[in-house]
Design a protein around this motif. Structure first.
Motif, mmCIF file in Angstrom:
data_model
loop_
_atom_site.group_PDB
_atom_site.id
_atom_site.type_symbol
_atom_site.label_atom_id
_atom_site.label_comp_id
_atom_site.label_asym_id
_atom_site.label_seq_id
_atom_site.Cartn_x
_atom_site.Cartn_y
_atom_site.Cartn_z
ATOM 1 N N TRP A 100 0.912 -1.302 -0.057
ATOM 2 C CA TRP A 100 0.088 0.011 -0.112
ATOM 3 C C TRP A 100 0.719 1.301 -0.075
ATOM 4 O O TRP A 100 2.055 1.173 0.265
ATOM 5 C CB TRP A 100 -0.867 0.060 1.267
ATOM 6 C CG TRP A 100 -0.384 0.042 2.491
ATOM 7 C CD1 TRP A 100 0.018 1.127 3.143
ATOM 8 C CD2 TRP A 100 -0.019 -0.992 3.310
ATOM 9 N NE1 TRP A 100 0.576 0.681 4.507
ATOM 10 C CE2 TRP A 100 0.743 -0.663 4.612
ATOM 11 C CE3 TRP A 100 -0.049 -2.534 3.157
ATOM 12 C CZ2 TRP A 100 0.972 -1.477 5.473
ATOM 13 C CZ3 TRP A 100 0.455 -3.258 4.154
ATOM 14 C CH2 TRP A 100 0.815 -2.842 5.202
ATOM 15 N N SER A 103 -0.340 7.565 0.129
ATOM 16 C CA SER A 103 -1.611 8.252 -0.293
ATOM 17 C C SER A 103 -2.438 7.432 -1.164
ATOM 18 O O SER A 103 -1.926 6.252 -1.498
ATOM 19 C CB SER A 103 -1.188 9.431 -1.041
ATOM 20 O OG SER A 103 -0.341 9.125 -2.064
ATOM 21 N N ASP A 104 -3.727 7.645 -1.528
ATOM 22 C CA ASP A 104 -4.449 6.886 -2.034
ATOM 23 C C ASP A 104 -4.160 6.398 -3.702
ATOM 24 O O ASP A 104 -4.836 6.050 -4.360
ATOM 25 C CB ASP A 104 -5.923 7.402 -1.997
ATOM 26 C CG ASP A 104 -6.498 7.254 -0.701
ATOM 27 O OD1 ASP A 104 -5.738 6.557 0.111
ATOM 28 O OD2 ASP A 104 -7.512 7.953 -0.601
ATOM 29 N N ASP A 105 -3.247 7.422 -4.150
ATOM 30 C CA ASP A 105 -2.974 7.326 -5.540
ATOM 31 C C ASP A 105 -1.671 6.504 -5.930
ATOM 32 O O ASP A 105 -1.204 6.603 -6.929
ATOM 33 C CB ASP A 105 -2.847 8.848 -6.285
ATOM 34 C CG ASP A 105 -1.606 9.568 -5.430
ATOM 35 O OD1 ASP A 105 -1.118 9.134 -4.524
ATOM 36 O OD2 ASP A 105 -1.346 10.808 -5.912
ATOM 37 N N TYR A 117 -3.044 1.877 -8.091
ATOM 38 C CA TYR A 117 -4.271 2.021 -7.278
ATOM 39 C C TYR A 117 -3.620 2.007 -5.999
ATOM 40 O O TYR A 117 -2.194 2.083 -5.738
ATOM 41 C CB TYR A 117 -4.780 0.305 -7.262
ATOM 42 C CG TYR A 117 -5.589 0.267 -8.711
ATOM 43 C CD1 TYR A 117 -6.988 0.820 -8.665
ATOM 44 C CD2 TYR A 117 -5.147 -0.521 -9.622
ATOM 45 C CE1 TYR A 117 -7.696 0.554 -9.733
ATOM 46 C CE2 TYR A 117 -5.837 -0.620 -10.536
ATOM 47 C CZ TYR A 117 -7.099 -0.225 -10.697
ATOM 48 O OH TYR A 117 -7.908 -0.493 -11.843
ATOM 49 N N ALA A 118 -4.621 2.016 -4.961
ATOM 50 C CA ALA A 118 -3.991 2.319 -3.603
ATOM 51 C C ALA A 118 -3.366 1.461 -2.863
ATOM 52 O O ALA A 118 -2.640 1.483 -1.986
ATOM 53 C CB ALA A 118 -5.281 2.977 -2.808
ATOM 54 N N LYS A 151 -8.905 -0.319 -4.363
ATOM 55 C CA LYS A 151 -9.227 0.956 -5.068
ATOM 56 C C LYS A 151 -10.157 1.707 -3.903
ATOM 57 O O LYS A 151 -11.126 1.321 -3.469
ATOM 58 C CB LYS A 151 -10.179 1.026 -6.053
ATOM 59 C CG LYS A 151 -10.424 2.157 -7.035
ATOM 60 C CD LYS A 151 -11.209 1.818 -8.363
ATOM 61 C CE LYS A 151 -11.674 3.156 -9.008
ATOM 62 N NZ LYS A 151 -12.513 3.116 -10.150
ATOM 63 N N VAL A 152 -9.920 2.938 -3.692
ATOM 64 C CA VAL A 152 -10.663 3.797 -2.932
ATOM 65 C C VAL A 152 -11.851 4.509 -3.332
ATOM 66 O O VAL A 152 -11.841 5.011 -4.507
ATOM 67 C CB VAL A 152 -9.631 5.092 -2.269
ATOM 68 C CG1 VAL A 152 -10.529 5.915 -1.419
ATOM 69 C CG2 VAL A 152 -8.593 4.510 -1.251
ATOM 70 N N PRO A 223 -11.384 5.440 2.760
ATOM 71 C CA PRO A 223 -10.065 6.167 3.096
ATOM 72 C C PRO A 223 -9.673 5.603 4.444
ATOM 73 O O PRO A 223 -8.786 5.586 5.207
ATOM 74 C CB PRO A 223 -10.523 7.373 3.196
ATOM 75 C CG PRO A 223 -11.777 7.508 2.014
ATOM 76 C CD PRO A 223 -12.244 6.281 2.218
ATOM 77 N N MET A 226 -7.830 2.390 4.431
ATOM 78 C CA MET A 226 -6.436 2.523 4.197
ATOM 79 C C MET A 226 -5.560 3.111 5.163
ATOM 80 O O MET A 226 -4.381 2.815 5.428
ATOM 81 C CB MET A 226 -6.470 3.378 2.912
ATOM 82 C CG MET A 226 -6.886 2.793 1.671
ATOM 83 S SD MET A 226 -6.129 0.994 1.139
ATOM 84 C CE MET A 226 -4.427 1.527 1.110
#
Length: 262
Positions: A100, A103-105, A117-118, A151-152, A223, A226
């Motif tokens: 992971w 950040s989500d990107d 992906y996240a 994926k967020v 979110p 994650m």
């Protein structure tokens, strides 16, 4: 005097760019992950659907080894297996773990049409026609990894909750907790469509023995979910907290390899 192998990691001094200094396989021509360009994927009509039959009783423990969050399964016999798809026989489930980002990107290891992906979940299986796992990791057909993107978004995959509820018990490196009665197939997305190619482990020693089955449909996480993964520490309990994030290897040269789909 020869130096002992450096403990590898994901930081500047010991990260993916330097792994080859101690692990020469990391410079091989069948390394993973890769970027998948969906326009270049070829259809292979000999590819079959894949099937997983997992025994929830095989789940043993969840742990933080300072590099990932991992769930370990009993693989002493064929109780949780993956078969079909590109595989020549059945493969036993040994462990699952996550990669992971901070950040989500970012966070996934494989990249699809330029998209990161996240996160990415890997379910690792080995071929029991070899005498044991240590033998399998030396064989071309030794290991199969089923990969699922995180994926967020919404609506979220509620089944991730069971793993993330335990994260509090394994906050620091070296922590382990019982994790009984878990069937990882609850994490699968609806679609069984996949890409496949031959590659390597994405962690040292990076042996080139992996049949990759990468699910095309991601699972949706929140979110908050994650953030739970990012709350883990890569340090031991008696050391300062250092967030365990960005534990992913960037895409490697593809050379002549072309992923396939059914």
């Amino acid at each position: 005097m020869s130096h002992p192998p450096c403990p590898w990691g994901y930081e500047k001094h010991n990260g993916p760019d330097r792994w080859y200094e101690y692990y020469p396989s990391a410079k091989g021509h069948n390394q993973s992950p890769i970027e998948i360009n969906s326009k270049e994927v070829h259809y292979d009509h000999s590819l079959l659907p894949w099937f997983a039959s997992y025994d929830p009783g095989a789940a043993k423990t969840i742990l933080n080894n300072g590099r990932t969050c991992k769930v370990v399964f009993d693989d002493t016999f064929d109780r949780s297996v993956l078969r079909g798809g590109p595989l020549p026989g059945i493969y036993r489930l040994r462990q699952l773990h996550f990669h992971w980002g901070s950040s989500d990107d970012q966070g996934s290891e494989h990249v699809v049409d330029g998209v990161k992906y996240a996160g990415e979940l890997h379910l690792l299986h080995w071929n029991p026609k070899h005498s044991n796992y240590a033998d399998a990791v030396r064989r071309y057909d030794g290991v199969a990894i089923l990969a699922i993107f995180l994926k967020v978004g919404k609506p979220i995959k509620r089944e991730m909750k069971r793993i993330l509820e335990e994260v509090g018990a394994i906050k620091s490196k070296g922590k382990e907790a019982p994790f009984p009665n878990f069937d990882p197939s609850i994490l699968f997305p609806k679609s069984r469509d996949y890409w496949t190619y031959h590659g390597s482990f994405t962690t040292p020693p990076c042996e080139e023995v992996i049949t990759w089955i990468i699910l095309r449909e991601p699972i949706i996480v929140s979110p908050d979910q994650m953030a739970k993964l990012r709350s883990l520490s890569m340090n031991s309990e008696n050391e300062p907290f250092r967030p365990l994030v960005d534990n992913w290897r960037p895409p490697q040269p593809r050379y002549y390899r072309m992923p396939a789909k059914a």
